[in-house]
Design a protein around this motif. Structure first.
Motif, short mmCIF file in Angstrom:
data_model
loop_
_atom_site.label_atom_id
_atom_site.label_comp_id
_atom_site.label_asym_id
_atom_site.label_seq_id
_atom_site.Cartn_x
_atom_site.Cartn_y
_atom_site.Cartn_z
N ASP A 1 26.92 -4.57 -2.33
CA ASP A 1 27.40 -3.32 -1.75
C ASP A 1 26.99 -3.17 -0.29
O ASP A 1 27.45 -2.26 0.39
N TYR B 1 29.57 -2.67 2.63
CA TYR B 1 30.57 -1.60 2.66
C TYR B 1 30.43 -0.63 3.82
O TYR B 1 31.44 -0.14 4.34
N ILE C 1 31.58 -17.19 -13.69
CA ILE C 1 32.31 -16.47 -14.72
C ILE C 1 33.47 -15.70 -14.13
O ILE C 1 33.66 -15.70 -12.91
N SER C 2 34.19 -15.04 -15.00
CA SER C 2 35.38 -14.31 -14.60
C SER C 2 35.07 -13.37 -13.43
O SER C 2 34.04 -12.73 -13.43
N PRO C 3 35.92 -13.22 -12.43
CA PRO C 3 37.23 -13.84 -12.29
C PRO C 3 37.20 -15.21 -11.60
O PRO C 3 38.25 -15.83 -11.46
N GLU C 4 36.03 -15.68 -11.16
CA GLU C 4 36.00 -16.94 -10.41
C GLU C 4 36.17 -18.16 -11.30
O GLU C 4 36.31 -19.28 -10.82
N ASN D 1 29.03 -23.63 0.08
CA ASN D 1 29.28 -22.42 0.86
C ASN D 1 28.34 -22.39 2.04
O ASN D 1 27.23 -22.90 1.99
N GLN E 1 32.80 -1.11 6.72
CA GLN E 1 34.15 -0.56 6.63
C GLN E 1 34.18 0.92 6.93
O GLN E 1 35.17 1.44 7.43
N PHE F 1 23.04 -6.37 -2.92
CA PHE F 1 23.54 -7.21 -1.84
C PHE F 1 25.06 -7.16 -1.79
O PHE F 1 25.66 -7.30 -0.72
N PHE G 1 30.71 -16.60 0.96
CA PHE G 1 31.28 -16.13 -0.30
C PHE G 1 31.37 -14.61 -0.37
O PHE G 1 31.96 -14.06 -1.28
N PRO H 1 36.30 -4.86 -1.22
CA PRO H 1 37.25 -4.26 -2.17
C PRO H 1 38.64 -4.85 -1.98
O PRO H 1 38.99 -5.28 -0.88
N GLU H 2 39.38 -4.86 -3.05
CA GLU H 2 40.72 -5.45 -3.02
C GLU H 2 41.57 -4.81 -1.91
O GLU H 2 41.52 -3.61 -1.70
N ALA I 1 34.60 -12.40 -1.12
CA ALA I 1 35.10 -11.95 -2.42
C ALA I 1 34.58 -10.57 -2.79
O ALA I 1 35.09 -9.93 -3.70
N GLN I 2 33.50 -10.12 -2.09
CA GLN I 2 32.91 -8.84 -2.45
C GLN I 2 33.69 -7.65 -1.90
O GLN I 2 33.56 -6.54 -2.39
#
Lengths: 314, 457
Positions: B291, B294, B65-68, B168, B297, B289, B309, B315-316, B312-313
Motif C-alpha cells: 500500500d 498509493y 499463487i493466483s493471479p500470478e 526482477n 497517486q 509495503f 514487480f 490498482p487496476e 502489479a500492486q
C-alpha cells in the motif's frame, strides 16, 4: 424415568427438600435450582446492559469485515470501513472476483464439505463406542487406559504432523481424502472420548441396571437407552468438531493434496503472492462463514443444552 | 419421547448431508483454462530433444499463487503439447515452510521454484540425498544464455542445484511522471541529486512529505527495508565489500554497513522526508509495503523505492508508463559512472531425476520458455535469459529492467538477504530492520544484534 423428572421440574424441586429421593432426582433438582439462580442473576438490568455491550464489542469487527467486503478495492485500501457511513460506495466486485476469478472456489467449497462431514462423523462414532466402554463396561486396565486417553489431549498436534505425514507417504495414501479424515479423527478423539464419557457417567446407573434386568445387552442399552439421552451431548460436540474442521488450516496445509484443498487454504492464498489482492479476503471470509453460521444457528439449542449438561457434572 | 424425535431429525439431517457429500464426490471440478493464444501455435521442432514423454507428469511447487500463477501454468502449454507430458502446478503462500515439511516427510515435489539461494543451501545441507543437481541439458542452457553470476547464486559448494527462472530488478524509485513534470522536477542521476531533489520538494511543498515507504509484510515484515540497506551498501561501500558482507567475510556490523544503513536512514528516518500521507517515521513499520505507493497517486508523496514487480500492486487501470500516472526511475549510484543493480529471482530445484523432470527443468531455462512466459504474463515479468526476445516485453518498466539487467555496464548483485542463511536473511535481519524503524534503534545496535545471531559454522 428421565421423562417424568424433566416433565415435572417443579414437583421434583419441591420434593428435593422434603424427601431424600433417589440420587438422580436430587441432582436434577439441583440443576433446576441453579438455572433459576442464573436466570434471576442474569435478568438484572445491569447484567443485561453489560451483556449487550459485550455483544456489540464482539460483533463490531465482524460487522466491519462485512461492510468491507462490499466496498470497492480502492476504498478498502485507502481508508477504514467506518468511512463507509459518510461516503457509502457499494460494490460486488470482491465477491465477483472471489467466485469467478482464477481460484476454483466452488470446488474448494465442495472439498471442505467432503472433508468436514466424515471428519465429524468418524470421531463421534468411535468416541461414543469408546466412551460407552469406559463408562459402563468393566475390564482390566480401564482406568489406566482412560487416563492415557485423557493425557493424550496434552500432546500438541504440531509435533505429530510430520511423523504422521511420513507414515501416510509410506502407506501410499498421502494424496487421498483418508489422510484428512484420519488426521482430524485422530486429533479429535481424546477430547471426544473424554467429553462423551463424562456425559455418559451423568446418566443414572439405575437406568442402565433396570435395562439390564429387563434383559438388554450392551447393544440394546447403547442404542435404545443411552443414545436418545446423549443427543444434546453429541450435537454439541458435533458443532465443536464441525467448526474446528471447517475452519482448519494447519491440517489441510500439511496433508491436503493440490486437488483436495479446502476453502481455508484458498482463502489464505486469495491475497496473492505479494499480498496485493488482500481486498478479496473479507469477501472470501464471508463466503466461508455462511455454512458454519447456519450450522451454529440451526443447532444452537443443542449447543446450550450440551454445555449445561456438562456444567453440572460432579 | 421428545429426545427420540430430535434424534430422528438429526438423523435425517445427517442423511441429507451425506447425500450432499455423495453429490460432491460425483461432481468433478475440472476447470482447465483454454490455452492462451500465444501458446497454441508453437513449433514443436525445438522440443524434439526432450523426447516423447507421453503420459508422464511433473509436479511443480511454488510460492507464486493466483493471479500470478496462471501465466506460469499457461507457459507450460507448449511443453505439454509437444512432449505429451503433463505439469501439475501448485502454489502456496506457505511454500517456504511447507517445502521443508514435504522434504522431511518424503513426498517432495518434482520441481520447486525457490526464490532464496539461502534456502537452496539449507535444503542441500539437510537433504543431500533428495536434492538433484541441475540436469546437463539445463546446465548447458544456463551456461549459454545466463550471466555467470546466476550459476553462482544457484550453486552450493560448487554443485549447481538451482537453475535461474524469473528475475526482477529492485533498484527502482517509483514516482509520478505527471507530478514531476507539473512541478518541473528532473529525474536524479546521482545520489546527491536525489537528496537535492528531496530537499527541493520539501521546500516547495511544506504540507507533504517527498517520500513514502512501508515495510509491513505479515510474517516477513522488515524485508523492504533490507532492500534499502542492500541498495545503499552497493552505493556507499561498493560491490566487492557487498560480496564480503553477504558471505560474512566481514562482520555484519562492519563500519561500512553502518555507513550504508545511516545513508538509508537519511531518508527513512528523517521526519521531514517521510512518510507522505501515512504518518511519521514509525508509520513505515505499520504500513503494508503493497500500500506504500498509493500516496503517490493521491499526491501525498513523490517517491517510493520498490522493485520492478511493484507495477502489479497499482490498482487496476493505473497508467504505468514513462509519461503516465506512475513510473519508476533507477535509484542512482553515487556517480553517473557507477550503476549497481540489486536483483532478485527464482530458481528451479529438482527433487527427482526422472527424464521428464530433467526435460522440464531444461525447458524452463530455454529462451523459448522465457519468450512464452513473457507473452503469457504481459506486463510484470522478466528473466535474465539473454536469449529471450526483448521485444516481447510489453511493459516499459519491464523493458527498462531487462535492459539494465542485461547491460554490460550494470553491476548486478543478488539480494543479499536471500543469499544469507535463512536464520539471518529471513529472520533476524527483518526484525532488526523493523526495530530500526520503530522504536527507532540506532544503526550500530541493530546491526550488532544481527551479527550476534549469525549461525556459527
Amino acid at each position: 424415568m428421565s421423562e417424568t423428572s424433566t416433565s415435572k421440574p417443579t414437583s421434583a424441586l419441591a420434593d428435593a427438600d422434603a424427601v431424600a429421593g433417589p440420587s438422580e432426582m436430587r441432582k436434577l433438582s439441583r440443576k433446576e435450582q441453579r438455572s433459576i439462580d442464573a436466570k434471576t442473576r442474569l435478568t438484572s438490568p445491569w447484567a443485561s446492559g453489560f451483556a449487550l455491550v459485550l455483544a456489540i464489542l464482539w460483533s463490531v469487527p465482524t460487522f466491519g469485515l462485512f461492510v468491507t467486503s462490499f466496498r470497492p478495492e480502492r476504498a478498502i485500501k485507502t481508508e477504514g470501513w467506518w468511512t463507509f457511513f459518510t461516503a457509502p460506495e457499494v460494490s460486488l466486485e470482491n465477491y465477483d472476483a472471489v467466485l469467478n476469478g482464477n481460484t476454483d472456489f466452488a470446488g474448494a467449497f465442495l472439498n471442505t464439505v467432503v472433508i468436514t462431514i466424515p471428519a465429524v462423523v468418524i470421531p463421534i462414532t468411535l468416541a461414543l463406542l469408546a466412551a460407552y466402554a469406559f463408562a459402563w463396561m468393566d475390564f482390566k486396565g480401564r482406568n489406566f487406559l482412560f487416563v492415557a486417553v485423557f493425557a493424550l489431549q496434552v500432546v500438541p498436534i504440531q509435533i505429530a504432523l510430520i511423523p504422521l505425514l511420513t507414515q501416510y507417504v509410506n502407506f501410499g495414501i498421502d494424496s487421498s481424502l483418508w489422510v484428512l479424515w484420519l488426521s482430524h479423527s485422530i486429533f479429535a478423539l481424546p477430547l471426544a472420548i473424554f467429553l462423551l464419557h463424562n456425559f455418559m457417567m451423568d446418566i443414572p446407573r439405575s437406568l442402565i441396571e433396570a435395562a439390564r434386568v429387563d434383559g438388554a445387552g450392551h447393544v440394546k442399552i447403547f442404542f435404545q437407552v443411552l443414545l436418545p439421552l446423549l443427543v444434546p451431548a453429541i450435537a454439541s460436540f458435533a458443532i465443536f468438531q464441525f467448526l474446528w474442521v471447517w475452519n482448519d488450516l494447519l491440517i489441510a496445509l500439511t496433508f491436503a493434496s493440490t486437488d483436495l484443498q479446502p476453502l481455508t487454504l484458498k482463502i489464505g492464498n486469495l491475497a496473492g503472492s505479494r499480498g496485493s489482492e488482500w481486498q478479496l479476503l473479507s469477501a472470501g471470509a464471508f463466503i466461508a462463514m455462511i455454512v458454519p453460521l447456519a450450522v451454529f444457528l440451526g443447532l444452537q439449542r443443542f449447543f446450550v443444552r450440551g454445555l449445561l449438561a456438562g456444567g453440572v457434572k460432579g | 419421547m421428545p429426545s427420540r424425535k430430535i434424534s430422528r431429525r438429526l438423523l435425517a439431517m445427517t442423511a441429507g448431508m451425506a447425500t450432499v457429500t455423495l453429490a460432491a464426490c460425483g461432481g468433478s471440478s475440472d476447470d482447465s483454462d483454454p490455452m492462451a493464444d500465444v501458446t497454441s501455435n508453437v513449433d514443436c521442432a525445438d522440443f524434439e530433444e526432450y523426447g516423447d514423454l507421453d503420459g508422464k507428469s511433473v509436479s511443480v511447487y511454488t510460492s507464486i499463487i493466483s493471479p500470478e500463477d496462471q501465466p506460469h501454468i499457461d507457459s507450460y502449454a507448449p511443453f505439454e503439447t509437444c512432449t505429451g507430458a503433463t505439469v501439475e502446478y501448485e502454489g502456496s503462500r506457505d511454500f517456504e515452510a511447507q517445502l521443508q515439511v514435504r522434504l522431511q516427510a518424503g513426498n517432495p515435489p518434482d520441481v520447486a521454484y525457490i526464490p532464496q539461494p539461502g534456502l537452496i543451501a539449507t535444503i542441500a545441507d539437510s537433504y543431500p540425498d533428495v536434492i538433484q543437481e541441475v540436469s546437463p541439458a539445463a546446465q548447458s542452457n544456463v551456461d549459454e544464455f545466463y550471466n555467470e553470476a546466476w550459476r553462482t547464486y544457484g550453486s552450493v559448494d560448487e554443485t549447481f542445484y538451482g537453475a535461474p527462472l524469473g528475475a526482477n530488478a529492485k533498484s527502482f524509485v517509483w514516482y509520478s511522471p505527471t507530478a514531476f513534470s507539473d512541478a518541473g522536477y528532473e529525474i536524479p542521476t546521482t545520489l546527491d541529486e536525489l537528496y537535492t531533489l528531496t530537499d527541493q520538494m520539501v521546500a516547495d511543498n511544506p504540507d507533504i512529505k517527498p517520500w513514502c515507504a512501508g515495510i509491513e509484510s505479515g510474517t516477513a515484515t522488515g524485508w523492504p527495508a533490507t532492500d534499502w540497506l542492500e541498495d545503499m551498501m552497493l552505493r556507499t561501500a561498493g560491490a566487492d565489500v557487498y560480496d564480503q558482507w553477504v558471505a560474512h567475510e566481514i562482520p555484519f556490523d562492519d563500519p561500512a554497513v553502518v555507513t550504508a544503513l545511516d545513508e538509508a536512514g537519511k531518508i527513512l528516518k528523517n521526519d521531514a522526508y517521510v512518510n507522505g500521507g501515512l504518518g511519521g517515521v514509525e508509520s513505515i513499520a505499520s504500513t503494508s509495503f503493497g500500500d506504500a505507493g498509493y500516496p503517490i497517486q493521491d499526491g501525498n508523496c513523490f517517491m517510493m523505492r520498490q522493485a520492478s514487480f511493484y507495477q502489479a500492486q497499482w490498482p487496476e487501470g493505473t497508467d504505468v508508463s514513462e509519461d503516465g500516472e506512475v513510473f519508476a526511475f533507477y535509484l542512482p549510484g553515487e556517480t553517473t559512472e557507477e550503476s549497481p543493480l540489486l536483483v532478485g529471482g527464482e530458481f528451479t530445484v529438482a527433487f527427482a531425476d526422472r527424464p521428464e523432470v530433467q526435460a522440464f527443468q531444461a525447458y524452463l531455462t530455454s529462451p523459448e520458455w522465457s519468450d512464452v512466459k513473457a507473452q503469457t504474463t504481459g506486463a510484470g515479468w522478466i528473466s535474465a535469459n539473454s536469449g529471450m526476445d526483448a521485444d516481447l516485453l510489453v511493459s516499459p518498466i519491464d523493458r527498462l529492467s531487462y535492459d539494465l539487467l542485461t547491460d554490460e555496464a550494470t553491476e548486478v548483485r543478488f539480494d543479499g538477504s536471500d543469499l544469507m542463511p535463512a536464520a539471518v536473511g529471513a529472520g533476524t535481519l527483518w526484525t532488526a530492520m523493523t526495530k530500526w524503524i520503530a522504536p527507532g534503534d540506532s544503526s550500530e545496535s541493530v546491526l550488532a544484534e544481527v551479527e550476534a545471531s549469525w549461525p556459527s559454522e
